[in-house]
Design a protein around this motif. Structure first.
Motif, PDB file in Angstrom:
ATOM      1  N   ARG A 405       1.193  -1.459  -0.271  1.00  0.00           N
ATOM      2  CA  ARG A 405      -0.184  -0.168   0.410  1.00  0.00           C
ATOM      3  C   ARG A 405       0.512   1.694   0.521  1.00  0.00           C
ATOM      4  O   ARG A 405       1.945   1.396   0.237  1.00  0.00           O
ATOM      5  N   ASN A 459      -3.468  -0.703  -2.677  1.00  0.00           N
ATOM      6  CA  ASN A 459      -3.910   0.454  -2.427  1.00  0.00           C
ATOM      7  C   ASN A 459      -4.358   1.497  -3.691  1.00  0.00           C
ATOM      8  O   ASN A 459      -3.131   1.131  -4.738  1.00  0.00           O
ATOM      9  N   THR A 460      -5.500   2.543  -4.022  1.00  0.00           N
ATOM     10  CA  THR A 460      -4.743   3.577  -5.267  1.00  0.00           C
ATOM     11  C   THR A 460      -3.547   3.986  -5.226  1.00  0.00           C
ATOM     12  O   THR A 460      -2.749   4.207  -6.294  1.00  0.00           O
ATOM     13  N   TYR A 461      -2.696   3.712  -4.676  1.00  0.00           N
ATOM     14  CA  TYR A 461      -0.610   4.737  -4.349  1.00  0.00           C
ATOM     15  C   TYR A 461      -0.287   4.338  -4.971  1.00  0.00           C
ATOM     16  O   TYR A 461       0.682   3.593  -4.730  1.00  0.00           O
ATOM     17  N   SER A 485      -9.175  -0.373  -2.713  1.00  0.00           N
ATOM     18  CA  SER A 485      -9.707   0.879  -3.792  1.00  0.00           C
ATOM     19  C   SER A 485      -9.569  -0.417  -4.523  1.00  0.00           C
ATOM     20  O   SER A 485      -9.628  -1.037  -4.776  1.00  0.00           O
ATOM     21  N   THR A 487      -8.828   0.227  -8.285  1.00  0.00           N
ATOM     22  CA  THR A 487      -7.976  -0.955  -8.923  1.00  0.00           C
ATOM     23  C   THR A 487      -6.896   0.682  -8.112  1.00  0.00           C
ATOM     24  O   THR A 487      -6.944   0.940  -7.479  1.00  0.00           O
ATOM     25  N   THR A 488      -5.574  -0.327  -8.458  1.00  0.00           N
ATOM     26  CA  THR A 488      -4.439   0.567  -8.030  1.00  0.00           C
ATOM     27  C   THR A 488      -4.289   1.599  -8.820  1.00  0.00           C
ATOM     28  O   THR A 488      -4.584   2.122 -10.180  1.00  0.00           O
ATOM     29  N   PHE A 489      -2.968   2.898  -9.155  1.00  0.00           N
ATOM     30  CA  PHE A 489      -3.233   4.019  -9.669  1.00  0.00           C
ATOM     31  C   PHE A 489      -2.774   3.655 -10.885  1.00  0.00           C
ATOM     32  O   PHE A 489      -3.409   4.297 -11.970  1.00  0.00           O
ATOM     33  N   ASP A 545     -12.621   2.286   1.249  1.00  0.00           N
ATOM     34  CA  ASP A 545     -11.627   2.639   1.461  1.00  0.00           C
ATOM     35  C   ASP A 545     -11.621   4.772   1.320  1.00  0.00           C
ATOM     36  O   ASP A 545     -12.088   5.029   0.236  1.00  0.00           O
ATOM     37  N   TRP A 547     -10.980   6.630  -0.057  1.00  0.00           N
ATOM     38  CA  TRP A 547     -10.530   7.871  -1.784  1.00  0.00           C
ATOM     39  C   TRP A 547     -10.883   6.606  -3.142  1.00  0.00           C
ATOM     40  O   TRP A 547     -10.889   6.954  -4.482  1.00  0.00           O
ATOM     41  N   SER A 548     -12.313   5.369  -2.346  1.00  0.00           N
ATOM     42  CA  SER A 548     -12.989   4.537  -3.467  1.00  0.00           C
ATOM     43  C   SER A 548     -14.288   5.134  -4.452  1.00  0.00           C
ATOM     44  O   SER A 548     -13.905   5.036  -5.450  1.00  0.00           O
ATOM     45  N   GLY A 553      -5.578   9.074  -9.614  1.00  0.00           N
ATOM     46  CA  GLY A 553      -4.892   7.787 -10.230  1.00  0.00           C
ATOM     47  C   GLY A 553      -4.679   8.238 -11.354  1.00  0.00           C
ATOM     48  O   GLY A 553      -4.712   9.617 -12.396  1.00  0.00           O
TER      49      GLY A 553
END
Length: 695
Positions: A405, A459-461, A485, A487-489, A545, A547-548, A553
């Motif tokens: 993450r 996670n997103t980041y 999240s 998806t990832t970034f 999450d 940031w969901s 991204g």
């Protein structure tokens, strides 16, 4: 076996420009040479060529206007009309190496900046009427350019009134706090507070005005040239030949002293990323997405950095190690807080892999992919993770969680080697240049260093190298990918910086230095053929999450390189593939999440973030403004303490690490703080439950 991964240069030859000329042939125009050199480099070297036509011209036009006056406070609609005459002609000027559009825009902006200074001084010389019921819109896409001088003044009046109101409300709040604790406290008259707030804005506005007035042709040119490079993709950029200090800031985007990467958006300086191991990473409160509003040195009065150029704001944020900077930030939910940070260098040890045992499961945290390319005995993350695995196996753990993450990537060679720790052998990633077949990077070591249940957290980041590892483990069916999240970034490209001086004949040294160009040269593909670019990696189990629901991204950048796919590779699924178990694992996890009150709060908070992000209009009457800020703060407080120590999280350090942890008080304190954070982590708690579900 350790191999050195070299960036693959596409099959084109950068040549020495104008090498056939001698100084007597022609007196070269530096800016003409620069433009032609950049375009030649882009068209021959960039992963994805562009057609330089009217559509390209329109994109450059719109992006450039956003960069020079995204807040629509300077240029008028008549200015835009004048500039609009060149909207579909920029491509022709690019091909000719001329700058008619740019020169007109520079002339207009210089004039409007001078006028804005006069307007601001006049507006701030008189008290504002904060009883008037009016508002200001901060979403610039919902506003048009002002029709003329009076309309521009009105834009500035509202903007300066808001900045004054922001400081005024803070002054009043501080007096309210004093009045609560000191019954004899005598409040300052409202008129005096208003004047103090207005003078503070006036002071910072003059500083910003002086900074804007110092913007010269090279500054404007850099913005223009980057408006061209950005159309190719958001990671391709031109860096002007400024002094070394500013060049390094541009290349890294790092706020020296606190360790955050920033970007400018809509007149605000926005935190784009927190650097692992940095001062603000260790402090923990500054988050990606926060808008920096004010910067203060210790107890001194803070400077308003709203609408300030990023490189100017950096000068206030940077400072000597051990000194304090206080950042007033507006969080994604609109809540405004002041964060004190003690400046420091990035502590490399904080970025290294470290482990713990949680409920008889192994946990490895990897903040970034690091490697020693110098051969000077530095550390490599694949070796470190291998060592952590061995220590965890000695502890008799039943499964392992690899936490990626917020891991923004790093060494690709270590991704390949690290993936090889968990599989027998096989391809890990495909790397494709502009021309030629994709190059396949494979694990050739038949040894499997860990064959038990495995969860990879993202996670997103989680970006770049993190996505490659997660994708490989997912494609092999080797691990359950658990993400906070959807998806990832989604950054699946590789860049390299080139010194432009190296492409110009020594006969023309008088036009140097020209600066540098960072080019996107390659693209990553999974072993199943799909790109990690844009789509990232979709976790097998998706957890609620913060940031969901937000636009975060690669897909939310301007002009990203699109997703595509190439041919899949031959590879064998893991013998006990988790792919066949995913249905049951997902069902059990969904049921736990549904019953988990913390996850419910996290989802509620994420929805609140989304609503607040879309709430772009603020009142300018003090009564309504205070009511709005009070509501935001009250809503925010509900979620302040939602992460508490979880009763069923039993965290212990590894026996092999105890002596090192206890070697000094500083290390012991850091590790204890890390342990306390693990005990509150509801995501790790769920990852452990998923490990238990893997058969």
């Amino acid at each position: 076996m350790r191999f050195k991964l070299n960036v693959i240069i596409p099959a084109f030859a950068f040549f020495v420009l104008f090498s056939s000329y001698t100084p007597k042939d022609k007196v070269l125009d530096k800016n003409e040479v620069l433009l032609k050199l950049i375009m030649q480099s882009l068209n021959q070297g960039h992963y994805q060529s562009q057609i330089i036509d009217n559509d390209f011209s329109t994109k450059v036009f719109n992006h450039y206007l956003q960069q020079i006056d995204g807040s629509k406070k300077y240029l008028t609609s008549k200015d835009i009309e004048k500039l609009g005459a060149f909207k579909t002609e920029i491509d022709e000027q690019i091909n000719k190496g001329t700058y008619e559009f740019f020169k007109l825009s520079e002339k207009l902006m210089s004039k409007r900046i001078q006028e804005a200074g006069v307007y601001a001084d006049e507006i701030l010389s008189k008290p504002f009427d904060f009883s008037k019921d009016e508002s200001i819109e901060f979403d610039d896409t919902k506003r048009s350019y002002a029709e003329g001088e009076e309309a521009v003044k009105e834009v500035w009046r509202k903007f300066l009134k808001y900045r004054t109101l922001f400081i005024l409300e803070d002054l009043i709040s501080k007096e309210d706090e004093k009045a609560k604790t000191d019954k004899s406290f005598k409040r300052t008259p409202f008129e005096e507070l208003e004047k103090k707030a207005r003078e503070s804005v006036r002071k910072s506005q003059k500083e910003q005005q002086n900074g804007m007035a110092k913007i010269d042709e090279s500054d404007w040119l850099s913005i223009y040239l980057n408006s061209i490079t950005t159309i190719y993709d958001p990671h391709t950029a031109y860096f002007p030949p400024e002094d070394k200090e500013n060049f390094d800031i541009a290349m890294s985007g790092q706020l020296e002293g606190i360790g955050a990467r920033l970007s400018s958006k809509g007149g605000y300086i926005v935190v784009a990323e927190i650097v692992p191991g940095s001062a603000c990473w260790r402090q923990g409160k500054l988050k990606a997405g926060d808008k920096i509003l004010k910067v203060g040195q210790g107890s001194e009065e803070p400077i308003d950095v709203t609408d300030m150029r990023a490189d100017h704001a950096v000068k206030y944020i940077r400072g000597k190690k051990g000194t304090e900077v206080r950042l007033t930030v507006q969080q994604v939910d609109g809540n405004i807080i002041t964060i004190p940070i003690i400046r420091d260098i990035v502590v490399l040890e904080e970025t290294y892999a470290k482990s713990a045992v949680i409920n008889n499961q192994g946990y490895i945290n990897l903040p970034k992919f690091y490697a020693d390319f110098t051969g000077n005995g530095g550390r490599d993350c694949s070796d470190d993770v291998k060592n952590e695995i061995e220590k965890l196996k000695a502890e008799g753990v039943e499964g392992i969680i690899l936490d990626l993450r917020n891991n923004g990537g790093g060494s690709l060679q270590d991704v390949v080697e690290m993936a090889g720790l968990f599989i027998k052998e096989g391809p890990i990633v495909q790397v494709k240049a502009k021309v030629g077949k994709p190059r396949v990077y494979s694990d050739t070591d038949e040894n499997i260093y860990y064959d038990g249940p495995l969860v990879v957290m993202v996670n997103t980041y989680s970006a770049s190298a993190s996505e490659i590892l997660a994708a490989a483990m997912q494609d092999y069916g080797r691990a359950v990918i658990v993400g906070g999240s959807p998806t990832t970034f989604g950054k699946g490209t590789v860049q390299r910086a080139f010194d432009l001086d190296g492409f110009v004949s020594e006969a023309y040294n008088e036009i140097k230095p020209l600066g540098a160009l960072k080019l996107t040269l390659q693209k990553f593909y999974r072993i199943d053929g799909g790109a990690t670019q844009l789509k990232g990696v979709t976790p097998d189990v998706i957890l609620p999450d913060t940031w969901s629901y937000l636009n975060v991204g690669e897909k939310d950048q301007e002009f990203p390189i699109p997703w595509d796919e190439i041919g899949p590779l031959q590879y064998d699924q893991w013998g006990n593939s988790v792919t066949t178990q995913l249905g049951g694992i997902q069902q059990k996890s969904a049921e736990r999440i549904r019953k988990n009150e913390i996850f419910k709060l996290i989802d509620e908070n994420a929805k609140r973030y989304k609503i607040q992000q879309e709430d772009t209009k603020y009142p300018l009457s003090i009564e309504k403004y205070q009511a709005k800020i009070s509501r935001i703060n009250e809503e925010s407080r509900k979620y302040d303490d939602m992460l508490q120590k979880l009763d069923d999280m039993q965290v212990s350090f590894l026996k092999a690490d105890i002596s090192k942890i206890n070697a000094d008080e500083v290390t012991k304190e850091k590790m204890e703080r890390w342990k306390q954070n693990l005990e509150k982590d509801v995501y790790i708690n769920e990852a452990i439950a998923i490990l238990d579900d893997i058969k």
